[in-house]
Scaffold this motif. Structure first.
Motif, PDB file in Angstrom:
ATOM      1  N   GLY A  49      26.289  28.743  37.475  1.00  0.00           N
ATOM      2  CA  GLY A  49      27.431  29.631  37.306  1.00  0.00           C
ATOM      3  C   GLY A  49      28.663  29.064  37.995  1.00  0.00           C
ATOM      4  N   TYR A  50      29.640  29.900  38.195  1.00  0.00           N
ATOM      5  CA  TYR A  50      30.867  29.476  38.838  1.00  0.00           C
ATOM      6  C   TYR A  50      31.419  30.638  39.653  1.00  0.00           C
ATOM      7  CZ  TYR A  50      33.139  32.155  35.173  1.00  0.00           C
ATOM      8  OH  TYR A  50      33.524  33.170  34.345  1.00  0.00           O
ATOM      9  N   GLN A  51      32.319  30.333  40.533  1.00  0.00           N
ATOM     10  CA  GLN A  51      32.983  31.336  41.344  1.00  0.00           C
ATOM     11  C   GLN A  51      34.468  31.058  41.270  1.00  0.00           C
ATOM     12  OE1 GLN A  51      32.041  31.091  45.498  1.00  0.00           O
ATOM     13  NE2 GLN A  51      33.285  32.853  46.025  1.00  0.00           N
ATOM     14  N   LYS A  52      35.256  32.075  40.941  1.00  0.00           N
ATOM     15  CA  LYS A  52      36.698  31.919  40.918  1.00  0.00           C
ATOM     16  C   LYS A  52      37.223  32.047  42.335  1.00  0.00           C
ATOM     17  CE  LYS A  52      37.656  33.577  36.286  1.00  0.00           C
ATOM     18  NZ  LYS A  52      38.440  34.514  35.490  1.00  0.00           N
ATOM     19  N   ILE A  53      38.093  31.126  42.720  1.00  0.00           N
ATOM     20  CA  ILE A  53      38.691  31.144  44.048  1.00  0.00           C
ATOM     21  C   ILE A  53      40.196  31.137  43.875  1.00  0.00           C
ATOM     22  CG2 ILE A  53      38.923  29.913  46.232  1.00  0.00           C
ATOM     23  CD1 ILE A  53      36.183  28.643  45.643  1.00  0.00           C
ATOM     24  N   ASP A  54      40.855  32.150  44.437  1.00  0.00           N
ATOM     25  CA  ASP A  54      42.314  32.219  44.365  1.00  0.00           C
ATOM     26  C   ASP A  54      42.924  31.189  45.305  1.00  0.00           C
ATOM     27  OD1 ASP A  54      42.059  34.358  42.621  1.00  0.00           O
ATOM     28  OD2 ASP A  54      42.322  35.860  44.192  1.00  0.00           O
ATOM     29  N   ILE A  55      44.148  30.758  44.960  1.00  0.00           N
ATOM     30  CA  ILE A  55      44.879  29.781  45.764  1.00  0.00           C
ATOM     31  C   ILE A  55      46.312  30.265  45.910  1.00  0.00           C
ATOM     32  CG2 ILE A  55      45.441  28.387  43.739  1.00  0.00           C
ATOM     33  CD1 ILE A  55      45.246  25.905  45.543  1.00  0.00           C
ATOM     34  N   CYS A  56      46.938  29.944  47.014  1.00  0.00           N
ATOM     35  CA  CYS A  56      48.348  30.292  47.221  1.00  0.00           C
ATOM     36  C   CYS A  56      49.171  29.597  46.131  1.00  0.00           C
ATOM     37  CB  CYS A  56      48.795  29.831  48.602  1.00  0.00           C
ATOM     38  SG  CYS A  56      50.567  30.007  48.884  1.00  0.00           S
ATOM     39  N   PRO A  57      50.154  30.293  45.543  1.00  0.00           N
ATOM     40  CA  PRO A  57      50.989  29.654  44.509  1.00  0.00           C
ATOM     41  C   PRO A  57      51.714  28.406  45.011  1.00  0.00           C
ATOM     42  CG  PRO A  57      51.360  32.021  44.542  1.00  0.00           C
ATOM     43  CD  PRO A  57      50.503  31.700  45.730  1.00  0.00           C
ATOM     44  N   ASN A  58      51.901  28.290  46.327  1.00  0.00           N
ATOM     45  CA  ASN A  58      52.556  27.114  46.912  1.00  0.00           C
ATOM     46  C   ASN A  58      51.540  26.070  47.373  1.00  0.00           C
ATOM     47  OD1 ASN A  58      55.112  28.311  46.587  1.00  0.00           O
ATOM     48  ND2 ASN A  58      54.824  29.480  48.461  1.00  0.00           N
ATOM     49  N   PHE A  59      50.269  26.264  47.025  1.00  0.00           N
ATOM     50  CA  PHE A  59      49.178  25.337  47.343  1.00  0.00           C
ATOM     51  C   PHE A  59      48.967  25.155  48.842  1.00  0.00           C
ATOM     52  CE2 PHE A  59      51.041  24.034  43.269  1.00  0.00           C
ATOM     53  CZ  PHE A  59      49.973  24.314  42.444  1.00  0.00           C
ATOM     54  N   THR A  75      50.149  30.516  55.827  1.00  0.00           N
ATOM     55  CA  THR A  75      51.095  29.441  56.098  1.00  0.00           C
ATOM     56  C   THR A  75      52.515  29.814  55.687  1.00  0.00           C
ATOM     57  OG1 THR A  75      49.344  27.825  55.747  1.00  0.00           O
ATOM     58  CG2 THR A  75      51.599  27.003  55.675  1.00  0.00           C
ATOM     59  N   CYS A  76      52.685  30.218  54.421  1.00  0.00           N
ATOM     60  CA  CYS A  76      54.032  30.490  53.926  1.00  0.00           C
ATOM     61  C   CYS A  76      54.345  31.984  53.762  1.00  0.00           C
ATOM     62  CB  CYS A  76      54.271  29.777  52.594  1.00  0.00           C
ATOM     63  SG  CYS A  76      53.325  30.452  51.205  1.00  0.00           S
ATOM     64  N   GLY A  77      53.321  32.836  53.845  1.00  0.00           N
ATOM     65  CA  GLY A  77      53.538  34.273  53.740  1.00  0.00           C
ATOM     66  C   GLY A  77      53.674  34.802  52.327  1.00  0.00           C
ATOM     67  N   HIS A  78      53.476  33.949  51.316  1.00  0.00           N
ATOM     68  CA  HIS A  78      53.586  34.375  49.915  1.00  0.00           C
ATOM     69  C   HIS A  78      52.447  35.341  49.586  1.00  0.00           C
ATOM     70  CE1 HIS A  78      53.831  34.242  45.561  1.00  0.00           C
ATOM     71  NE2 HIS A  78      54.992  33.619  45.680  1.00  0.00           N
ATOM     72  N   SER A  79      52.768  36.356  48.836  1.00  0.00           N
ATOM     73  CA  SER A  79      51.755  37.328  48.435  1.00  0.00           C
ATOM     74  C   SER A  79      50.701  36.680  47.549  1.00  0.00           C
ATOM     75  CB  SER A  79      52.410  38.484  47.685  1.00  0.00           C
ATOM     76  OG  SER A  79      51.430  39.372  47.198  1.00  0.00           O
ATOM     77  N   ARG A  80      49.470  37.093  47.735  1.00  0.00           N
ATOM     78  CA  ARG A  80      48.367  36.594  46.910  1.00  0.00           C
ATOM     79  C   ARG A  80      48.416  37.189  45.512  1.00  0.00           C
ATOM     80  NH1 ARG A  80      42.020  37.315  48.643  1.00  0.00           N
ATOM     81  NH2 ARG A  80      41.071  36.430  46.770  1.00  0.00           N
TER      82      ARG A  80
END
Length: 94
Positions: A49-59, A75-80
């Motif tokens: 199977g697989y697992q989805k992992i969210d990432i910050c839009p700014n990497f 790190t940058c405070g950007h909303s998830r």
């Protein structure tokens, strides 16, 4: 085929077209699945199977393991999550 799809960012429709072509050149009675959905459903019983992992839009970071429940980047405070619309009841990650 899944690796090629992943490395090259193929859409499901693109994957289905490639599978359609592959089936056309293979002999009758081959075991090739007819589309992405059928191939993906074959993977789960195999434990692949697989697992989805969210990432910050700014990497900056992954929302994984001890950071899985965080709502903004450390790190940058950007909303998830994207801002909710009036109709939206679920949180949608960037």
């Amino acid at each position: 085929m899944f690796t090629i799809k992943s490395y090259h960012g193929l859409s499901e429709a693109g994957y289905d077209k490639i599978i359609e072509w592959v089936k056309s050149i293979l002999p009758e009675g081959n075991g090739q699945k007819k589309n992405f959905y059928a191939a993906k459903s074959m993977m789960k019983p195999l434990g692949l199977g697989y697992q989805k992992i969210d990432i910050c839009p700014n990497f900056c970071m992954l929302y994984y393991l001890e950071n899985a429940e965080m709502a903004e980047c450390m790190t940058c405070g950007h909303s998830r999550y994207k801002p909710r619309t009036s109709r939206g009841k679920t949180l949608v990650a960037y």
